[in-house]
Design a protein around this motif. Sequence first.
Motif, PDB file in Angstrom:
ATOM      1  N   THR A  12      13.478   7.166  13.875  1.00 37.78           N
ATOM      2  CA  THR A  12      14.441   6.265  13.477  1.00 37.78           C
ATOM      3  C   THR A  12      15.191   6.632  11.996  1.00 37.78           C
ATOM      4  OG1 THR A  12      13.053   4.764  12.107  1.00 37.78           O
ATOM      5  CG2 THR A  12      13.247   4.290  14.797  1.00 37.78           C
ATOM      6  N   TRP A  19      16.031  10.357   9.124  1.00 34.13           N
ATOM      7  CA  TRP A  19      15.009  10.690   9.500  1.00 34.13           C
ATOM      8  C   TRP A  19      13.941  10.039   9.918  1.00 34.13           C
ATOM      9  CZ3 TRP A  19      17.366   9.689  14.474  1.00 34.13           C
ATOM     10  CH2 TRP A  19      18.608   9.547  14.520  1.00 34.13           C
ATOM     11  N   ARG A  22       7.887   7.679  13.225  1.00 26.36           N
ATOM     12  CA  ARG A  22       8.018   6.887  13.948  1.00 26.36           C
ATOM     13  C   ARG A  22       6.190   7.025  14.129  1.00 26.36           C
ATOM     14  NH1 ARG A  22       9.053   3.522   9.563  1.00 26.36           N
ATOM     15  NH2 ARG A  22      11.010   2.857  10.285  1.00 26.36           N
ATOM     16  N   SER A  73      21.942   4.949  19.915  1.00 31.61           N
ATOM     17  CA  SER A  73      22.089   3.453  19.064  1.00 31.61           C
ATOM     18  C   SER A  73      21.407   2.328  20.019  1.00 31.61           C
ATOM     19  CB  SER A  73      23.525   3.223  18.341  1.00 31.61           C
ATOM     20  OG  SER A  73      23.368   4.369  17.536  1.00 31.61           O
ATOM     21  N   TYR A  78      21.092   0.908  13.928  1.00 30.59           N
ATOM     22  CA  TYR A  78      19.258   1.554  14.398  1.00 30.59           C
ATOM     23  C   TYR A  78      19.484   2.158  15.415  1.00 30.59           C
ATOM     24  CZ  TYR A  78      14.170   1.142  15.492  1.00 30.59           C
ATOM     25  OH  TYR A  78      13.133   1.027  15.741  1.00 30.59           O
ATOM     26  N   LEU A  80      17.730   5.598  17.092  1.00 33.60           N
ATOM     27  CA  LEU A  80      16.712   6.438  17.783  1.00 33.60           C
ATOM     28  C   LEU A  80      16.307   8.100  17.986  1.00 33.60           C
ATOM     29  CD1 LEU A  80      15.760   3.208  19.554  1.00 33.60           C
ATOM     30  CD2 LEU A  80      13.990   4.054  17.907  1.00 33.60           C
TER      31      LEU A  80
END
Length: 816
Positions: A12, A19, A22, A73, A78, A80
């Motif tokens: 993310t 970046w 996650r 997005s 946000y 990804l």
Amino acid sequence: MSDTRRRVKVYTLNEDRQWDDRGTGHVSSSYVERLKGMSLLVRAESDGSLLLESKINPNTAYQKQQDTLIVWSEAENYDLALSFQEKAGCDEIWEKICQVQGKDPSVEVTQDLIESEEEHIEEMPETSPLIDLPTCELNKLEEIADLVTSVLSSPIRREKLALALENEGYIKKLLQLFQVCENLENTEGLHHLYEIIRGILFLNKATLFEVMFSDECIMDVVGCLEYDPSLAQPKRHREFLTKTAKFKEVIPITDSELRQKIHQTYRVQYIQDIILPTPSVFEENFLSTLTSFIFFNKVEIVSMLQEDEKFLSEVFAQLTDEATDDDKRCELVNFFKEFCAFSQTLQPQNRDAFFKTLAKLGILPALEIVMGMDDLQVRSAATDIFSYLVEFSPSMVREFVMQEAQQSDDDILLINVVIEQMICDTDPELGGAVQLMGLLRTLIDPENMLATANKTEKSEFLNFFYNHCMHVLTAPLLANTSEDKCEKVGSTKSNTICPDNYQTAQLLALILELLTFCVEHHTYHIKNYIMNKDLLRRVLVLMNSKHTFLALCALRFMRRIIGLKDEFYNRYITKGNLFEPVINALLDNGTRYNLLNSAVIELFEFIRVEDIKSLIAHIVENFYNALESIEYVQTFKGLKTKYEQEKDRQSQKLNSVPSILRSNRFRRDARALEEDEEMWFNEDEEEEGEAVVPPVEKSKQEDDFPDSYEKFMETKKAKESEDKENLPKRTSAGGFKFTFSHSASAANSANGANSKSVAAQTSPASSNGSSSKNTALSPAVPAPKGSLVGLVDYPDDEDDDEEEETSPRKRPRLGS
């Protein structure tokens, strides 16, 4: 689909446009009832937990980059990204996304990136054909350059041009024309090609980068970028990349994919950092995909190397092997430097694992060897690696050096090797020494030291540092301020530091900066060291340096000490007559209005504003005659006023005592019976269960009080004598003593007939007719029997600065 094809990393984009990793898991696509549609699901590799659940929205713009990345997005801020281990897995998920959105999987973006409705109206509709590119010929280069430049302001037109370039294999044709133009020395055509290739880079498309940065094309791309029309002569970037920049495999890399990735990353980084001009505000977002391209390449390189433990073990074995020749060792160190630099692209948890792997393999003992080598390049690279380790985990470095101290001599301890490198830096500007000084300050900073229930890193490390390392750090300072200079400190300007050259002055300034940091943060340990070495007197010799910045560093050191408002330090300063070199420097500076003048004035102004009584009395009684002519500031007159107000207060207190008590002996000991001091004696001894003054009934007559007072004074003197006899007198091997080898001579010189110092020109203030017996203590006058000078006791087992403040032991309170 196999597990490796499903394997992805989820990223993310954070607020800093970096970046964040996650986690790693396996991706699938399925219908999710709750979301009412087909969704992307990623379950963690470790425990099967859900890392990502994202509905494939028909209107979301998905982008496929580098064959293994899918970016989109979910909301305004946000973003990804899914980074696939294998291209096949990326292609399969991409087909699912395109199927949901009704798009052809051959496209690299599923939706046009529309910034506004107005722009959308002006542009061609989605159903319109791609941009028609001119035929790739020499006479069309100007037209192609104009086309590429014109689309940069429109996101939709950039996308359409990128698709046209990709579909028609246009870039390779352009690079063939570049070779033709260069052979024909067609300068105009080469200038057009520079504009074209630069414009294609600004299209910000990963699929185009894959073509341009392939082994087949990248050197021709660099060649096009050499012919900047704004330059009189083309740059020679290809010559540098092929002849100067040599890739050396310190240990043979058997993985051809890894080797190719390393070459590609280096060259693309070179294009971004060296070849392309600094982008304007308008252009700054055009190369975001290029930055991502480099970022993901570096992540992949570090991950592949880190997982190859056999490779790293071999590198460490050769690095520490005595049989390894110097050239080979230099290559190994440079490899680790680049390796650590690449690791900065990793996310925090991955970076932790990286440095723990290096620590486990023995990076710190290896650094200890190479930092002591003669080769300047090797030492510089080792310093850079050490800085990465210190910034990552100071505690890890501290733990290593403390364990090392149990089995090694002080001379070969890693931290002493670092200090010696700082001291021996041959650079006239001491660039390396400045870097090492910053690392040392990080290591001795209590703010980043850990405290747990079982151990306190602060106390353990500071005890280690002051016992094993501080003597190495201060050696140049003590060597350049010899004792014969200390005995004459301030007496004549001819007593300069030797050698007083610029490089020595720079080094001493760095050492003083570290010592000043210690005064602020290591209260107990540095105080003990200053007293043992009579360090402030040695530092003040530097006030005579011809380099003003060094004199200011010495003054700053004293200012920090006085800023603590510690009466223990204040008595040390007054007893040693240590204001003399400062005042001499002020008077020698004359009428010049400069930084030295302002810094000295600020020092005395602080003493006046904070009303530090013992220092005010010492300054006024010993130096006021020399300072009263300075009238451009009111500081010194203010000090005299404060001094006289305090004398008046003491006089009024004296007058309030019944006349029968005002004997000569009482007047002689007046300073010893100030209110705070008397309270200390009463409180301290009452707590110990010894009543100093026998209980007196309320009906006692006042005439009996003199007898009680006589007993009080006798008891007090007896206790004072006992305390003085029992004072700890430790040696320089690790203790504290309140005797100074130079203070007596400095004090005597203050009254000597042949002395040229300020103290010799002044006499105790006598504006109100007071006898010298009633004045404050000065170095030339023995301390009255009732004085607290010297009555201090530092507990031997005091561990750290926090314990000094909170220790339950009762220590003498020094009177103001």
